[in-house]
Design a protein around this motif. Structure first.
Motif, PDB file in Angstrom:
ATOM      1  N   ASP A   1       0.809  -1.212   0.000  1.00  0.00           N
ATOM      2  CA  ASP A   1       0.000   0.000   0.000  1.00  0.00           C
ATOM      3  C   ASP A   1       0.850   1.273   0.000  1.00  0.00           C
ATOM      4  N   TRP A   2       2.170   1.141   0.181  1.00  0.00           N
ATOM      5  CA  TRP A   2       3.047   2.305   0.045  1.00  0.00           C
ATOM      6  C   TRP A   2       3.348   2.619  -1.412  1.00  0.00           C
TER       7      TRP A   2
ATOM      8  N   ARG B   1       2.210   3.002  -5.309  1.00  0.00           N
ATOM      9  CA  ARG B   1       1.149   3.141  -6.297  1.00  0.00           C
ATOM     10  C   ARG B   1       1.635   2.555  -7.614  1.00  0.00           C
TER      11      ARG B   1
ATOM     12  N   GLU C   1       1.040   4.076 -13.618  1.00  0.00           N
ATOM     13  CA  GLU C   1      -0.099   4.103 -14.523  1.00  0.00           C
ATOM     14  C   GLU C   1       0.366   4.152 -15.970  1.00  0.00           C
TER      15      GLU C   1
ATOM     16  N   GLY D   1       4.078   7.245  -6.720  1.00  0.00           N
ATOM     17  CA  GLY D   1       3.234   7.794  -5.663  1.00  0.00           C
ATOM     18  C   GLY D   1       4.026   8.574  -4.629  1.00  0.00           C
TER      19      GLY D   1
END
Length: 307
Positions: A161-162, A164, A167, A280
């Protein structure tokens, strides 16, 4: 845009006077230098990233990398020696590796090692330090150790979860050519904007930091190492050119200048911005400080042994 142009035309006298000031001349010189140095290698990394994303099947990475992440990290770190680019090129390539299924620990080892141990950077270091050939070996060893250590730390302590996931717009149904150029346009616009922001920050700090602070910092060995490490972060110099800047800082010890060469390609202002854009902000806020501390410590240890 029209209103902005009208304001510029109406205030062209004051604007011309402000731009001609010595501080602004220094700011523009540093800004343009950082962008011009980094942009070709950013484009190189984007092109390589697009090739990996479009033309290389995911099964290739499954075969090329060891199954065990602990072994994949040093393999990825050593593979950084073959990419002829700087840190701006390594970020999009590392993002492409994560998207293609490579374990993040190995991708991050590659991200940190590629700008510091590739042949162009090591050759530039040898040219910049002709009287100290051990500086090339010290830079190679220290940078590779930090890259592998950060990869292993992420494998051990990192949380999903740290991070990202990078994309990438979908090009399902498009030909390989359209997908390739679509990928290139996306990465250039995405990473290039953060490169400009980082260059602006570096130019601002360069223009306001008094040079006398460097001379006073060089007298204390501990302060000298920390000062050059922080300076490497603030100046955001391309790894192909940083060896010549380090060589010019002759008032500092070789170990302090080694810290400058190890820290700079791994964490600087523009690189932090690009890492935050790709993986992220939560990742960058955790990854960058640990990288900085580890790079400084390893530089001191390697410098004490080899220099």
């Amino acid at each position: 845009m029209i209103m902005l142009l009208l304001v510029v035309v109406a205030l062209q006298g004051p604007i011309r006077g402000a731009v001609s000031a010595p501080v602004m001349q220094s700011w523009m010189t540093v800004f343009v230098a950082v962008v011009v140095q980094a942009l070709p290698f950013l484009v190189l990394g984007v092109l390589l990233s697009a090739v990996l994303a479009v033309f290389v099947p995911p099964s290739f990475f499954a075969r090329a990398m060891p199954k065990r992440p602990a072994l994949a990290v040093p393999v990825a770190g050593m593979s950084g020696a073959v990419l002829p680019g700087c840190e701006c090129a390594s970020v999009p390539v590392a993002g492409a590796l994560v998207r293609r299924g490579v374990t993040p620990a190995a991708a991050f080892a590659f991200l940190l090692s590629a700008p510091a141990i590739n042949p162009i950077v090591l050759t530039a270091t040898a040219v910049a330090f002709p009287g100290n050939p051990r500086m090339v070996l010290a830079r190679f060893v220290a940078s590779l150790l930090v890259a592998c250590a950060m990869g292993w730390l992420w494998q051990r302590l990192g949380r999903a979860d740290w991070l990202r996931p990078p994309e990438r717009p979908s090009y399902d149904g498009a030909g390989k050519g359209a997908a390739f150029w679509g990928s290139v346009r996306h990465d250039v616009m995405h990473a290039g904007g953060f490169l400009v922001v980082g260059a602006m920050a570096a130019a601002t700090l360069k223009a306001v930091v008094p040079e006398g602070w460097l001379r006073s910092a060089a007298d204390n060995p501990v302060v000298a190492v920390l000062a050059l490490a922080v300076l490497a972060v603030l100046l955001s110099i391309c790894s192909e050119a940083d060896a010549f800047v380090a060589a010019s800082l002759s008032q500092f010890s070789l170990t302090a200048r080694l810290a400058f060469l190890v820290v700079g390609p791994m964490i600087d202002l523009k690189l932090f911005a690009m890492q935050a854009a790709t993986f992220g902000r939560g990742f960058a806020l955790r990854f960058a400080p640990v990288t900085f501390v580890l790079a400084v410590l390893v530089s001191v240890l390697v410098g004490g042994v080899l220099l």
